[in-house]
Design a protein around this motif. Structure first.
Motif, PDB file in Angstrom:
ATOM      1  N   ILE A   1      10.697  10.148  75.204  1.00  0.00           N
ATOM      2  CA  ILE A   1      11.791  10.934  74.627  1.00  0.00           C
ATOM      3  C   ILE A   1      12.148  12.106  75.539  1.00  0.00           C
ATOM      4  CG2 ILE A   1      12.401  12.463  72.706  1.00  0.00           C
ATOM      5  CD1 ILE A   1      10.733  10.552  70.915  1.00  0.00           C
ATOM      6  N   ILE A   2      11.163  12.833  76.011  1.00  0.00           N
ATOM      7  CA  ILE A   2      11.422  13.979  76.891  1.00  0.00           C
ATOM      8  C   ILE A   2      12.014  13.507  78.213  1.00  0.00           C
ATOM      9  CG2 ILE A   2      10.281  15.809  78.213  1.00  0.00           C
ATOM     10  CD1 ILE A   2       8.385  16.129  75.795  1.00  0.00           C
TER      11      ILE A   2
ATOM     12  N   ILE B   1       1.309   8.335  70.661  1.00  0.00           N
ATOM     13  CA  ILE B   1       2.196   9.471  70.378  1.00  0.00           C
ATOM     14  C   ILE B   1       2.561  10.197  71.667  1.00  0.00           C
ATOM     15  CG2 ILE B   1       2.295  11.729  69.228  1.00  0.00           C
ATOM     16  CD1 ILE B   1       0.636  10.484  66.953  1.00  0.00           C
ATOM     17  N   ALA B   2       1.603  10.374  72.569  1.00  0.00           N
ATOM     18  CA  ALA B   2       1.877  11.036  73.845  1.00  0.00           C
ATOM     19  C   ALA B   2       2.886  10.231  74.665  1.00  0.00           C
ATOM     20  CB  ALA B   2       0.578  11.222  74.633  1.00  0.00           C
TER      21      ALA B   2
ATOM     22  N   ALA C   1       5.161   8.140  73.457  1.00  0.00           N
ATOM     23  CA  ALA C   1       6.457   8.227  72.781  1.00  0.00           C
ATOM     24  C   ALA C   1       7.149   9.549  73.106  1.00  0.00           C
ATOM     25  CB  ALA C   1       6.267   8.072  71.276  1.00  0.00           C
ATOM     26  N   PHE C   2       6.404  10.652  73.029  1.00  0.00           N
ATOM     27  CA  PHE C   2       7.000  11.942  73.382  1.00  0.00           C
ATOM     28  C   PHE C   2       7.390  11.994  74.863  1.00  0.00           C
ATOM     29  CE2 PHE C   2       5.015  13.782  69.491  1.00  0.00           C
ATOM     30  CZ  PHE C   2       6.186  14.296  68.944  1.00  0.00           C
TER      31      PHE C   2
END
Length: 73
Positions: free
Chosen positions: A16-17, A9-10, A12-13
């Motif tokens: 995206i960021i 999840i980290a 993926a974020f």
């Protein structure tokens, strides 16, 4: 907590960021127009050119007859 899930999840974020930041940064860039690319000597910058650069720019280049012009057709 499941650590591989947390890192996934980290990551993926982070992607995206990072992409959002890249889009914001590239929106501020100015793209050259096609006229500027076709005629690079339209706006000569005399302050930054040396004598050798001025001499090489003043020479005309004859295109090779085997080469075709780059066109989108």
């Amino acid at each position: 907590m499941n650590w591989p899930l947390f890192w996934g999840i980290a990551l993926a974020f982070g992607v995206i960021i990072g992409n959002i930041m890249l889009i914001k940064h590239s929106a501020k860039m100015k793209m050259p127009s096609l006229k500027d690319l076709a005629d690079p000597q339209a706006k000569p910058d005399n302050a930054s050119q040396t004598d050798a650069a001025k001499q090489t720019q003043s020479k005309t280049v004859t295109p090779n007859p085997d080469q075709k012009p780059n066109s989108p057709d």
